[in-house]
Design an enzyme around this catalytic site. Structure first.
Site, short mmCIF file in Angstrom:
data_model
loop_
_atom_site.label_atom_id
_atom_site.label_comp_id
_atom_site.label_asym_id
_atom_site.label_seq_id
_atom_site.Cartn_x
_atom_site.Cartn_y
_atom_site.Cartn_z
CG ASP A 96 -9.12 -3.95 9.30
OD1 ASP A 96 -8.77 -4.77 8.42
OD2 ASP A 96 -8.38 -3.58 10.23
NE ARG B 115 0.08 2.78 6.55
CZ ARG B 115 -0.54 3.70 7.30
NH1 ARG B 115 -0.41 4.98 7.00
NH2 ARG B 115 -1.31 3.35 8.31
CB THR C 143 8.89 1.67 7.21
OG1 THR C 143 8.15 0.94 6.22
CG2 THR C 143 9.85 0.72 7.92
CG ASP D 182 -7.67 -0.76 8.01
OD1 ASP D 182 -8.34 -1.22 7.07
OD2 ASP D 182 -6.44 -0.87 8.10
#
Length: 210
Positions: free
Chosen positions: A204, A103, A107, A201
């Site tokens: 991560d 991603r 944006t 995340d």
């Protein structure tokens, strides 16, 4: 589109530990595997089967086996890899393909950087693994990719989802045969496109930030 939010105390317990920012990567990986096995049980309720006759030590009887062509499990790289073993533990006869999607953090639009899938997915049941359904961009692109290859039945397994992501997928898939299986449906997305309360995340936390 069908949406199933798992409602089980073991799932909620494991999710609570995953959400905790103090949970280390090794524990996070182990719990993710356990959690996905539980979600896989829900996701495979509609797996295609066919009757087969067998001989028990006592008599001949009829049972069921997974139909051909075998189901295809597709983790979205990289975070989806942390869900793969939990899924194949419950569905060991499935084949595995891969989609590398990321991603754009400005944006929020997805892009595909790698794929390893059969050219023809006609009549295949596909199970997509993506930990976080946030904006819906990556998962929606993956679903489109599979249907473009001929898939007719796609089930997406996600640890967490935001209402905005679910709505985006529902709008995108239209009347195609898609099921979402979620560990939990969270409150919302924040201004950065992260799920709240979420767990951060997932990639991560599974593998580190390198």
């Amino acid at each position: 589109m069908r949406v199933h939010v798992a409602d089980h105390p073991l799932i909620t317990h494991k999710l609570t530990v995953l959400r905790d920012k103090r949970t280390t990567s090794p524990v996070f990986r182990q719990l993710t595997e356990e959690l996905i096995t539980l979600l896989a049980y829900e996701a495979t309720r509609g797996v295609r089967v066919e009757e087969i006759e067998i001989d028990t030590p006592v008599t001949r009887t009829t049972g069921l086996k997974i139909s051909e062509p075998r189901p295809l499990v597709v983790p979205i790289l990289r975070a989806g890899l942390g869900m793969l073993e939990g899924m194949t533990t419950l569905l060991p006869t499935a084949e595995v393909g891969f989609l590398g999607m990321a991603r754009n953090e400005e944006t929020f639009e997805p892009y595909t950087y790698a794929e390893r899938l059969p050219d023809d997915l006609s009549d295949r049941q596909c199970f997509v693994l993506d930990p976080m359904l946030a904006t819906g961009g990556s998962l929606g692109a993956a679903i489109d990719f599979l249907f473009a290859r001929g898939a007719q039945d796609v089930t997406a397994v996600c640890i967490l989802a935001a209402p905005e992501g679910v709505a985006a997928i529902e709008k995108q898939v239209g009347d195609r045969d898609v099921t979402l299986v979620l560990g939990a449906l969270d409150e919302r997305l924040n201004e950065k496109g992260y799920i709240v309360p979420g767990l951060g995340d997932a990639g991560d936390r599974l593998y580190g930030t390198v």
